[in-house]
Motif scaffolding. Structure first.
Motif, PDB file in Angstrom:
ATOM      1  N   TYR A 107      -1.071  -6.993  -4.931  1.00  0.00           N
ATOM      2  CA  TYR A 107      -1.764  -6.170  -5.933  1.00  0.00           C
ATOM      3  C   TYR A 107      -2.860  -5.332  -5.281  1.00  0.00           C
ATOM      4  CZ  TYR A 107      -4.214  -4.659 -10.079  1.00  0.00           C
ATOM      5  OH  TYR A 107      -4.803  -3.884 -11.041  1.00  0.00           O
ATOM      6  N   ASN A 108      -3.628  -5.945  -4.381  1.00  0.00           N
ATOM      7  CA  ASN A 108      -4.674  -5.189  -3.690  1.00  0.00           C
ATOM      8  C   ASN A 108      -4.077  -4.071  -2.843  1.00  0.00           C
ATOM      9  OD1 ASN A 108      -6.985  -6.403  -4.702  1.00  0.00           O
ATOM     10  ND2 ASN A 108      -6.937  -8.033  -3.194  1.00  0.00           N
ATOM     11  N   GLY A 109      -2.921  -4.324  -2.223  1.00  0.00           N
ATOM     12  CA  GLY A 109      -2.246  -3.269  -1.471  1.00  0.00           C
ATOM     13  C   GLY A 109      -1.801  -2.131  -2.375  1.00  0.00           C
ATOM     14  N   LEU A 110      -1.201  -2.479  -3.523  1.00  0.00           N
ATOM     15  CA  LEU A 110      -0.788  -1.454  -4.485  1.00  0.00           C
ATOM     16  C   LEU A 110      -1.991  -0.639  -4.965  1.00  0.00           C
ATOM     17  CD1 LEU A 110       1.752  -3.570  -6.564  1.00  0.00           C
ATOM     18  CD2 LEU A 110       2.309  -1.551  -5.177  1.00  0.00           C
ATOM     19  N   MET A 111      -3.087  -1.323  -5.256  1.00  0.00           N
ATOM     20  CA  MET A 111      -4.295  -0.650  -5.718  1.00  0.00           C
ATOM     21  C   MET A 111      -4.857   0.271  -4.629  1.00  0.00           C
ATOM     22  SD  MET A 111      -7.816  -2.276  -7.269  1.00  0.00           S
ATOM     23  CE  MET A 111      -8.002  -3.367  -5.894  1.00  0.00           C
ATOM     24  N   PHE A 112      -4.904  -0.229  -3.392  1.00  0.00           N
ATOM     25  CA  PHE A 112      -5.430   0.564  -2.283  1.00  0.00           C
ATOM     26  C   PHE A 112      -4.585   1.819  -2.066  1.00  0.00           C
ATOM     27  CE2 PHE A 112      -5.573   1.478   2.335  1.00  0.00           C
ATOM     28  CZ  PHE A 112      -6.906   1.818   2.424  1.00  0.00           C
ATOM     29  N   GLY A 113      -3.267   1.653  -2.020  1.00  0.00           N
ATOM     30  CA  GLY A 113      -2.383   2.802  -1.838  1.00  0.00           C
ATOM     31  C   GLY A 113      -2.502   3.799  -2.976  1.00  0.00           C
ATOM     32  N   SER A 114      -2.622   3.284  -4.194  1.00  0.00           N
ATOM     33  CA  SER A 114      -2.747   4.144  -5.360  1.00  0.00           C
ATOM     34  C   SER A 114      -4.062   4.936  -5.326  1.00  0.00           C
ATOM     35  CB  SER A 114      -2.668   3.300  -6.629  1.00  0.00           C
ATOM     36  OG  SER A 114      -2.674   4.101  -7.773  1.00  0.00           O
ATOM     37  N   ILE A 115      -5.135   4.270  -4.931  1.00  0.00           N
ATOM     38  CA  ILE A 115      -6.437   4.963  -4.837  1.00  0.00           C
ATOM     39  C   ILE A 115      -6.383   6.054  -3.780  1.00  0.00           C
ATOM     40  CG2 ILE A 115      -8.833   4.676  -4.103  1.00  0.00           C
ATOM     41  CD1 ILE A 115      -8.827   1.974  -5.553  1.00  0.00           C
ATOM     42  N   ILE A 116      -5.802   5.745  -2.623  1.00  0.00           N
ATOM     43  CA  ILE A 116      -5.711   6.749  -1.556  1.00  0.00           C
ATOM     44  C   ILE A 116      -4.875   7.949  -2.026  1.00  0.00           C
ATOM     45  CG2 ILE A 116      -4.854   7.197   0.795  1.00  0.00           C
ATOM     46  CD1 ILE A 116      -7.403   5.481   0.686  1.00  0.00           C
ATOM     47  N   ALA A 117      -3.747   7.696  -2.678  1.00  0.00           N
ATOM     48  CA  ALA A 117      -2.897   8.790  -3.161  1.00  0.00           C
ATOM     49  C   ALA A 117      -3.617   9.608  -4.229  1.00  0.00           C
ATOM     50  CB  ALA A 117      -1.591   8.224  -3.719  1.00  0.00           C
ATOM     51  N   PHE A 118      -4.293   8.930  -5.142  1.00  0.00           N
ATOM     52  CA  PHE A 118      -5.007   9.649  -6.207  1.00  0.00           C
ATOM     53  C   PHE A 118      -6.132  10.494  -5.613  1.00  0.00           C
ATOM     54  CE2 PHE A 118      -7.350  10.071 -10.242  1.00  0.00           C
ATOM     55  CZ  PHE A 118      -6.299  10.432 -11.068  1.00  0.00           C
TER      56      PHE A 118
ATOM     57  N   SER B 272       0.836  -1.208   0.000  1.00  0.00           N
ATOM     58  CA  SER B 272       0.000   0.000   0.000  1.00  0.00           C
ATOM     59  C   SER B 272       0.869   1.256   0.000  1.00  0.00           C
ATOM     60  CB  SER B 272      -0.920   0.019   1.227  1.00  0.00           C
ATOM     61  OG  SER B 272      -1.852  -1.012   1.174  1.00  0.00           O
ATOM     62  N   ILE B 273       1.923   1.231   0.789  1.00  0.00           N
ATOM     63  CA  ILE B 273       2.835   2.384   0.849  1.00  0.00           C
ATOM     64  C   ILE B 273       3.538   2.570  -0.492  1.00  0.00           C
ATOM     65  CG2 ILE B 273       4.974   3.227   1.917  1.00  0.00           C
ATOM     66  CD1 ILE B 273       3.911   1.890   4.553  1.00  0.00           C
ATOM     67  N   VAL B 274       3.941   1.473  -1.124  1.00  0.00           N
ATOM     68  CA  VAL B 274       4.590   1.553  -2.434  1.00  0.00           C
ATOM     69  C   VAL B 274       3.617   2.128  -3.472  1.00  0.00           C
ATOM     70  CG1 VAL B 274       5.554   0.195  -4.349  1.00  0.00           C
ATOM     71  CG2 VAL B 274       6.291  -0.251  -2.001  1.00  0.00           C
ATOM     72  N   GLY B 275       2.388   1.636  -3.492  1.00  0.00           N
ATOM     73  CA  GLY B 275       1.381   2.161  -4.424  1.00  0.00           C
ATOM     74  C   GLY B 275       1.086   3.627  -4.168  1.00  0.00           C
ATOM     75  N   TYR B 276       1.020   3.995  -2.903  1.00  0.00           N
ATOM     76  CA  TYR B 276       0.778   5.384  -2.514  1.00  0.00           C
ATOM     77  C   TYR B 276       1.921   6.287  -3.001  1.00  0.00           C
ATOM     78  CZ  TYR B 276      -0.074   9.342   0.659  1.00  0.00           C
ATOM     79  OH  TYR B 276      -0.304  10.583   1.182  1.00  0.00           O
ATOM     80  N   ALA B 277       3.158   5.862  -2.719  1.00  0.00           N
ATOM     81  CA  ALA B 277       4.328   6.667  -3.104  1.00  0.00           C
ATOM     82  C   ALA B 277       4.459   6.780  -4.621  1.00  0.00           C
ATOM     83  CB  ALA B 277       5.594   6.057  -2.499  1.00  0.00           C
ATOM     84  N   MET B 278       4.208   5.663  -5.317  1.00  0.00           N
ATOM     85  CA  MET B 278       4.305   5.686  -6.780  1.00  0.00           C
ATOM     86  C   MET B 278       3.303   6.664  -7.379  1.00  0.00           C
ATOM     87  SD  MET B 278       4.836   1.653  -7.827  1.00  0.00           S
ATOM     88  CE  MET B 278       3.990   1.925  -9.358  1.00  0.00           C
ATOM     89  N   THR B 279       2.090   6.634  -6.875  1.00  0.00           N
ATOM     90  CA  THR B 279       1.044   7.490  -7.444  1.00  0.00           C
ATOM     91  C   THR B 279       1.280   8.946  -7.096  1.00  0.00           C
ATOM     92  OG1 THR B 279      -0.522   5.670  -7.387  1.00  0.00           O
ATOM     93  CG2 THR B 279      -1.453   7.866  -7.555  1.00  0.00           C
ATOM     94  N   LEU B 280       1.759   9.215  -5.892  1.00  0.00           N
ATOM     95  CA  LEU B 280       2.073  10.608  -5.552  1.00  0.00           C
ATOM     96  C   LEU B 280       3.214  11.140  -6.407  1.00  0.00           C
ATOM     97  CD1 LEU B 280       1.796  10.988  -1.664  1.00  0.00           C
ATOM     98  CD2 LEU B 280       0.282  11.885  -3.423  1.00  0.00           C
ATOM     99  N   ALA B 281       4.218  10.294  -6.660  1.00  0.00           N
ATOM    100  CA  ALA B 281       5.369  10.725  -7.456  1.00  0.00           C
ATOM    101  C   ALA B 281       4.988  10.914  -8.919  1.00  0.00           C
ATOM    102  CB  ALA B 281       6.500   9.709  -7.338  1.00  0.00           C
ATOM    103  N   VAL B 282       4.273   9.959  -9.479  1.00  0.00           N
ATOM    104  CA  VAL B 282       3.859  10.024 -10.889  1.00  0.00           C
ATOM    105  C   VAL B 282       2.385   9.604 -10.961  1.00  0.00           C
ATOM    106  CG1 VAL B 282       4.331   9.227 -13.232  1.00  0.00           C
ATOM    107  CG2 VAL B 282       6.198   9.365 -11.580  1.00  0.00           C
ATOM    108  N   PRO B 283       1.464  10.568 -10.931  1.00  0.00           N
ATOM    109  CA  PRO B 283       0.031  10.236 -10.915  1.00  0.00           C
ATOM    110  C   PRO B 283      -0.428   9.355 -12.080  1.00  0.00           C
ATOM    111  CG  PRO B 283       0.336  12.536 -10.347  1.00  0.00           C
ATOM    112  CD  PRO B 283       1.677  12.006 -10.775  1.00  0.00           C
TER     113      PRO B 283
END
Length: 183
Positions: A148-159, A73-84
Motif C-alpha cells: 500500500y505504501n508503494g502504491l501511495m508513493f508511486g501515485s503521489i510521484i505520478a500526480f 510503486s511502479i503500479v501506483g505510478y502507472a495507474m495514476t498516470l493512466a487515470v489521474p
C-alpha cells in the motif's frame, strides 16, 4: 563433577539429598559456563559486525521487500498516470489539493523542525507497530502495508509529475527515503 554425579546415580537412592544437590551444582556450573561464554562472545561482536551479520542472514528478505515496494510503486505510478482520478484511492484529499496548488507541504518542517520531526517519528513508529502486529498473521499484514505504501508513493510521484511538482517532492524524499526503507 559429572563422573561423581554418575557414580551417585548408580549407588544412591533417587531421593538422596546428596544426589539432588550434586545435580543442581552441575546444572548451575554448566549454566554459568554457557552464560560466561555467551557474554564474552557478545562483547567481541561490534555493532557494525552485528549489522553486517543481520544483512547477510536476511539479504533475501531485504531483496523481497525492496522488490515489492518498487513493483507496487511502479503500479501506483502507472495507474495514476493512466487515470489521474485513481490517485484518490491512495492520496488524501488535502494532499491532492496541495499538489494541485504546488504547495510544498513538506517544507513546513523547516518552520518547526522539532515538532514536525516528532510528528514524523510518531507516524513512523505507529506504522512500524501496525506492520509488526499485522505481520503476526503469516506476514500478510506487513506485506499489505508495504504494498500500500508503494502504491501511495508511486501515485503521489505520478500526480506530482502531472502537475509539474515532482522535482520538489523527490528532493525531499531522497533526503530520508532510503533510510526509512532500510529500517
Amino acid at each position: 563433577l559429572n563422573s561423581e554425579v554418575q557414580r551417585l546415580k548408580t549407588t544412591a537412592a533417587p531421593d538422596d539429598p546428596l544426589l539432588t544437590s550434586s545435580e543442581d551444582v552441575l546444572s548451575f556450573a554448566a549454566h554459568n559456563i554457557l552464560l560466561s561464554t555467551r557474554s564474552k562472545d557478545e562483547k567481541k561482536i561490534s555493532l557494525t559486525d552485528q549489522y553486517r551479520r543481520v544483512w547477510k542472514e536476511n539479504f533475501s528478505l531485504f531483496v523481497f521487500t525492496t522488490a515489492l515496494f518498487m513493483i507496487s510503486s511502479i503500479v501506483g505510478y502507472a495507474m495514476t498516470l493512466a487515470v489521474p482520478d485513481y490517485s484518490s484511492l491512495f492520496i488524501s484529499q488535502q494532499s491532492i489539493e496541495n499538489i494541485m496548488d504546488q504547495s510544498a507541504w513538506f517544507e513546513r518542517i523547516r518552520t518547526s523542525p522539532l515538532y514536525y520531526g516528532f510528528s514524523i517519528a510518531l507516524n513512523n513508529i505507529m506504522v512500524s507497530l501496525t506492520a509488526f502486529s499485522f505481520g503476526a498473521v503469516a506476514g500478510i499484514g506487513g506485506i499489505y502495508i508495504l504494498a500500500y505504501n508503494g502504491l501511495m508513493f508511486g501515485s503521489i510521484i505520478a500526480f506530482c509529475q502531472i502537475y509539474g511538482f515532482e522535482k520538489a517532492l523527490l528532493t525531499f524524499v531522497v533526503g530520508h527515503g532510503p533510510l526509512e526503507l532500510t529500517l
